[in-house]
Write an enzyme that holds these catalytic residues in place. Sequence first.
Site, short mmCIF file in Angstrom:
data_model
loop_
_atom_site.label_atom_id
_atom_site.label_comp_id
_atom_site.label_asym_id
_atom_site.label_seq_id
_atom_site.Cartn_x
_atom_site.Cartn_y
_atom_site.Cartn_z
N LYS A 105 -5.91 2.76 5.77
CA LYS A 105 -7.06 2.42 5.68
C LYS A 105 -7.46 1.31 6.57
O LYS A 105 -8.64 1.06 6.97
CB LYS A 105 -7.41 1.89 4.37
C1 LIG Z 1 -6.59 6.65 1.09
C2 LIG Z 1 -5.23 7.19 1.25
C3 LIG Z 1 -4.76 8.57 1.39
C4 LIG Z 1 -6.25 9.57 1.37
O1 LIG Z 1 -6.92 9.56 2.46
P1 LIG Z 1 -8.66 10.25 2.05
O2 LIG Z 1 -9.09 9.83 3.48
O3 LIG Z 1 -9.09 9.68 0.90
O4 LIG Z 1 -8.20 11.48 1.91
C5 LIG Z 1 -3.45 8.98 1.38
N1 LIG Z 1 -2.65 8.13 1.78
C6 LIG Z 1 -2.99 6.84 1.54
C7 LIG Z 1 -1.59 5.97 1.66
C8 LIG Z 1 -3.97 6.22 1.15
O5 LIG Z 1 -4.40 4.85 1.25
#
Ligand SMILES: *Cc1c(COP(=O)(O)O)cnc(C)c1O
Length: 482
Positions: A105
């Site tokens: 993120k």
């Molecule tokens: C948020 C997240 C995801 C999922 O990503 P999306 O864009 O919501 O599909 C997968 N793995 C981790 C570690 C995340 O923080």
Amino acid sequence: MKYQSTRSSQITTSSARAVLQGLAPDGGLYISALPTFDWEAVLGLDTLSMAERILSYLLPDVENMPQLVQRAYRNRFETEELTPVVPVGDRFVLELFRGPTSAFKDVALSMLPQLITQAKAQEQMEEEILILTATSGDTGKAALAGFRDVPGTKIIVFYPAEGVSAVQKAQMVTQEGSNVCVCAVRGNFDDTQSGVKAIFSAGVPEGCGVRLSSANSINIGRLAPQVVYYFKAYSDLLSRGRIWKGEKVDFVVPTGNFGDILAGYYAKRMGLPVGTLICASNRNDVLTDFLRTGCYDRRRPFHKTLSPSMDILVSSNLERLLYLLCEDCEEVAAYMEQLKTEGFYQVSDTILKKLHEEFAWGCCDDVQTKETIGKVWKEQGYLMDTHTAVAWRVAEGFETEHPLVVLSTASPYKFPAAVLSALGGGVGEDEFAVMNRLNAVTGVPIPLGLRGLEQKPVLHTQVIDREDMQSFVLEKVAVWKE
Ligand SMILES: *Cc1c(COP(=O)(O)O)cnc(C)c1O
């Protein structure tokens, strides 16, 4: 390029305003046509220049993009290339977790504050932006790191007192910055989230000097930065001679809210030779069923898994994909209404056929996730986290002639207990001790941001009840105004 709501072509806005607003007023998500893009021209550029070009294309009326990109990313990630590609066996792992908080993120949440402040200046908005977030762990810390000391913004992160790991908590309560606030809420994540939603519906009084906003993954300003790493990965394989220009590459994506994988679909629509996008889920397999049958049905039990960031029943960004596949706002609005009132919807045969042309899917459980971590470590010497392992495992059942890139979304040190036990290590000690043991067993370095966390000074100690969240925010706003 105009943005419009996925639910009404009457609701239109500029990309700068779409970033400021997040959600469209009718509850839809902002979307735009994707005109021709000279994808070959960005290959071979360094990552920041590539980001500049792609973001300027997706958000054309946000000015000063070169400076915004520099401020967001320069010297803030472990490597200058931001998202390195690592060959593992006959696959490639795209590491998205080399940012300040060791979670994928960071890629989007480093860029979003820059986009918001630029858009705010262009729109001559006088109030400060107050970001309110409820977090089950990763998003809160990444948002704090991204918004920290960004002029014109403040951020309050609420986390459930019973519901984040010791490492996640330590990451948040040690957050520095003059515009940040972190507070625990008694109860679980749902309590915290419903508290934040209530504050958004009630709003803040006129004249208090702030405007509320969320750092939510439905904001186009979060999606756009994620498109870049698909181009970057492709460019990498090309420069290493692993593919020829024009050859298709498949991507397998550990999926929750559908933002990450949707960015891959954007890259494909922009011309990048993407083969199949494989949507990987954990035991919460609502997307697996949807992609197979065309029926999205949230009426099912919610499972807590070892890959918590994918524990989701409603994947909000899927709405954008539906729009891109049918380009019919009324149809999308009808699906969303039915999801809200009845808990499910069935897409048309036309959409289902297109989904099957572009996507593959699969899911796996916690046992398989752990097996995969152990196996890949033993056979390839590569240590992966639980989310990445879900993707790796799901790709196992998929046959392809194309090179395959596995998106890796978190450092193994963000989920040290699950990873260590997957390697056969005993756990039960405190999480920081486990982190050190994982390091001793594997020799894989602990990311800088997670090292020595337990010794850092705790700056945020407040714990409140859910009922007091709103007054907490108002008091904080008053203090900030002074
Ligand atoms: C948020 C997240 C995801 C999922 O990503 P999306 O864009 O919501 O599909 C997968 N793995 C981790 C570690 C995340 O923080």
